[in-house]
Design a protein around this motif. Structure first.
Motif, PDB file in Angstrom:
ATOM      1  N   THR A  34      34.980  80.316 -19.467  1.00 16.41           N
ATOM      2  CA  THR A  34      33.930  80.885 -20.311  1.00 16.41           C
ATOM      3  C   THR A  34      33.790  80.095 -21.607  1.00 16.41           C
ATOM      4  O   THR A  34      32.755  80.157 -22.259  1.00 16.41           O
ATOM      5  N   HIS A  37      30.852  77.892 -21.379  1.00 17.97           N
ATOM      6  CA  HIS A  37      29.739  78.488 -20.636  1.00 17.97           C
ATOM      7  C   HIS A  37      28.394  78.406 -21.355  1.00 17.97           C
ATOM      8  O   HIS A  37      27.372  78.090 -20.725  1.00 17.97           O
ATOM      9  N   TYR A  40      27.264  74.776 -20.806  1.00 22.99           N
ATOM     10  CA  TYR A  40      26.986  74.462 -19.411  1.00 22.99           C
ATOM     11  C   TYR A  40      25.704  75.130 -18.938  1.00 22.99           C
ATOM     12  O   TYR A  40      24.933  74.540 -18.162  1.00 22.99           O
ATOM     13  N   SER A  41      25.448  76.338 -19.392  1.00 23.83           N
ATOM     14  CA  SER A  41      24.219  77.030 -18.994  1.00 23.83           C
ATOM     15  C   SER A  41      22.993  76.241 -19.416  1.00 23.83           C
ATOM     16  O   SER A  41      22.023  76.119 -18.652  1.00 23.83           O
ATOM     17  N   TYR A  58      26.958  79.441 -11.356  1.00 23.91           N
ATOM     18  CA  TYR A  58      28.231  79.295 -12.067  1.00 23.91           C
ATOM     19  C   TYR A  58      28.810  80.668 -12.373  1.00 23.91           C
ATOM     20  O   TYR A  58      28.156  81.498 -13.008  1.00 23.91           O
ATOM     21  N   GLU A  59      30.026  80.898 -11.924  1.00 18.75           N
ATOM     22  CA  GLU A  59      30.727  82.149 -12.190  1.00 18.75           C
ATOM     23  C   GLU A  59      31.680  81.936 -13.367  1.00 18.75           C
ATOM     24  O   GLU A  59      32.710  81.278 -13.218  1.00 18.75           O
ATOM     25  N   ALA A  60      31.319  82.449 -14.530  1.00 18.43           N
ATOM     26  CA  ALA A  60      32.149  82.290 -15.726  1.00 18.43           C
ATOM     27  C   ALA A  60      33.178  83.409 -15.766  1.00 18.43           C
ATOM     28  O   ALA A  60      32.993  84.439 -16.400  1.00 18.43           O
ATOM     29  N   LYS A  61      34.294  83.188 -15.080  1.00 11.31           N
ATOM     30  CA  LYS A  61      35.332  84.215 -14.976  1.00 11.31           C
ATOM     31  C   LYS A  61      36.690  83.719 -15.447  1.00 11.31           C
ATOM     32  O   LYS A  61      37.712  84.321 -15.122  1.00 11.31           O
ATOM     33  N   SER A  63      39.280  80.115 -16.727  1.00 14.87           N
ATOM     34  CA  SER A  63      39.783  78.856 -16.166  1.00 14.87           C
ATOM     35  C   SER A  63      40.645  79.069 -14.926  1.00 14.87           C
ATOM     36  O   SER A  63      40.569  78.298 -13.966  1.00 14.87           O
ATOM     37  N   GLY A 202      37.077  87.942 -20.542  1.00 16.45           N
ATOM     38  CA  GLY A 202      35.994  87.020 -20.854  1.00 16.45           C
ATOM     39  C   GLY A 202      35.698  86.954 -22.340  1.00 16.45           C
ATOM     40  O   GLY A 202      35.968  87.878 -23.106  1.00 16.45           O
ATOM     41  N   TYR A 224      30.940  81.018 -29.664  1.00 19.40           N
ATOM     42  CA  TYR A 224      30.765  82.468 -29.561  1.00 19.40           C
ATOM     43  C   TYR A 224      30.853  83.120 -30.937  1.00 19.40           C
ATOM     44  O   TYR A 224      30.100  84.045 -31.261  1.00 19.40           O
ATOM     45  N   THR A 291      37.773  70.459 -22.611  1.00 17.40           N
ATOM     46  CA  THR A 291      37.436  71.232 -21.415  1.00 17.40           C
ATOM     47  C   THR A 291      37.003  70.248 -20.339  1.00 17.40           C
ATOM     48  O   THR A 291      36.393  69.215 -20.632  1.00 17.40           O
TER      49      THR A 291
END
Length: 350
Positions: A34, A37, A40-41, A58-61, A63, A202, A224, A291
Motif C-alpha cells: 500500500t 499505491h 502506482y494507481s 492491483y490488490e493493495a493488501k 507487501s 492497510g 498518505y 519499494t
C-alpha cells in the motif's frame, strides 16, 4: 431469407470484432504494497492512456500479500517495500527480480489537538512509545524535547499496521537500527509482535484511525500523511538534527547508501536490495525505504511478458518525473542505466 442471412452475417462480424478486441487487451495483474499505491494507481491510469490495449488490476493488501501472490504465480508482478532475503528467494519457483521504482519516507503522524504542529522525537523516544515505556504525552522525556507545545497528560494511543506490511518493515528496521532494546525484544519485519497498540489493516485504514482518535500516533508513508493533512513529527537523525519527511530529506538519506551498494557489482548483476534507514547526513530523514516490483526473469506468456517489460521501461524513463507531485522521490539518475539493464534481462518466450 436474404434479410435473415444479412442479419446473421452482421452478428457474426460484430462478434468477431468483439472477440478481436477482447483478444487485443492484455490484462496485467499485480498485488502488494500500500506504500506506493497512490503513485502506482496514477501510473496505471496514465499508461493505459498511452497503450489502451493494456489493463491493470492491483490488490493493495500489503507487501506480505504481494510476495505470497507472486511466489504462488497468482499475479504478473508483486509489489513490496521489504526485499526478499536469499533464503526467501529460494522459495520462488524461478528467479525473481527486484525492480526498484521509487523511494519513500515513513512519516510519524500524530493527532494531539492541543499540541499543534512541531512535535520532535528522538529515536529512543519513538521506540519507547511503541514499546509501551512512554505512555502519556506529558512524559518528562517528551516535555523536554517539546517544552513549548503544552503536551497534555492524556494517554498515548499507539497505532500500528495489523497486516503484513512493507511500511512496518521499514519502520521496524529503523527502530532496530537505532535502539538496541527494540532490536532484542521486538526486531524487524513485515509483521512483528507489537508490545502495545491498536492494529489497522492497510495505510488508508491507519490514516483514518489517526484522524478519528485523539492523542494517537502512527506511522505511514508520507504521501498518505500529506494528502490527508496529518501532523508529522520531526525525527532526530544521526547528525543530531531534527528533520521532517519531505522530498529533499528523503533523497539526502538515499543517495549515499545507494551509491555504495550500486558500485559493488557488475552492472548486469546489480542487486538492488538494501536498507536506507538511519543514513548519515545533516539533511537526511532517518526513516526511508525503497519499494520494488517483483517480476520473474523468465516470463511464461509472450504477450503479457512483452507488455510488462514495456510498462517497466516506461515507468523508469517517463513516470519518475511524476513522483514529486505525489510526494515520492525518484531513483537517482546514476541508477537508471543499471535498472534498465535489469529490466532488459527479462526473457520473453518467442
Amino acid at each position: 431469407m436474404l434479410r435473415h442471412l444479412t442479419r446473421t452475417l452482421a452478428l457474426a462480424v460484430a462478434l468477431s470484432i468483439s472477440a478481436g478486441q477482447a483478444y487485443a487487451d492484455t490484462a496485467l495483474k499485480g498485488a502488494g504494497a500500500t506504500f506506493p499505491h497512490p503513485l502506482y494507481s496514477k501510473w496505471f491510469r496514465d499508461y493505459q492512456a498511452e497503450d489502451p490495449t493494456v489493463t491493470f488490476s492491483y490488490e493493495a493488501k500489503g507487501s506480505g500479500y504481494g510476495i505470497s501472490r507472486i511466489v504462488s504465480g497468482g499475479v504478473d508482478f508483486g509489489a513490496t517495500d521489504k526485499y526478499l532475503t536469499d533464503q526467501e528467494l529460494k522459495v520462488a519457483p524461478e528467479k525473481l527480480l527486484h525492480i526498484p521504482t521509487v523511494i519513500g519516507a515513513v512519516a510519524v503522524a500524530y493527532n494531539v489537538p492541543v499540541a499543534g504542529h512541531g512535535l520532535k522525537l528522538t529515536p529512543q523516544a519513538l521506540a519507547g512509545i511503541y514499546q509501551g515505556k512512554i505512555t502519556r504525552w506529558n512524559d518528562p522525556i517528551l516535555v523536554r524535547l517539546n517544552p513549548k507545545l503544552g503536551l497534555p497528560s492524556r494517554k498515548i494511543v499507539v497505532i500500528h499496521r495489523s497486516d503484513s506490511s512493507g511500511t512496518t518493515s521499514i519502520f521496524t528496521d529503523y527502530l532496530s537500527a537505532v535502539d538496541n532494546s527494540w532490536s532484542k525484544s521486538v526486531g524487524k519485519g513485515t509483521s512483528v509482535v507489537w508490545p502495545v497498540g491498536v492494529g489497522a489493516e492497510g495505510s488508508s485504514t491507519l490514516v483514518k484511525k489517526i484522524e478519528e482518535t485523539p492523542d494517537s500516533i502512527g506511522y505511514v508513508e508520507i504521501a498518505y500523511a500529506l494528502e490527508n493533512d496529518l501532523k508529522t513529527a520531526a525525527i532526530k537523525n544521526r547528525s543530531g538534527r531534527f528533520v521532517k519527511a519531505n522530498a529533499l530529506s528523503t533523497r539526502a538519506a538515499a543517495v549515499q547508501a545507494m551509491q555504495k551498494k550500486a558500485g559493488k557489482a557488475h552492472p548486469a548483476e546489480r542487486d538492488f536490495r538494501l536498507s536506507l534507514v538511519d543514513q548519515p547526513g545533516k539533511e537526511a530523514y532517518p526513516i526511508v525505504g525503497l519499494t520494488w516490483l517483483l517480476v520473474y526473469q523468465q516470463q511464461r506468456d509472450a504477450v503479457q511478458g512483452k507488455k510488462l517489460v514495456e510498462f517497466l521501461r516506461w515507468q523508469l524513463r517517463k513516470a519518475e518525473k511524476m513522483t514529486s507531485t505525489l510526494h515520492y522521490t525518484p531513483l537517482p539518475e546514476t541508477w537508471t542505466t543499471q535498472v534498465e539493464q535489469t529490466i532488459g534481462s527479462i526473457h520473453i518466450p518467442q
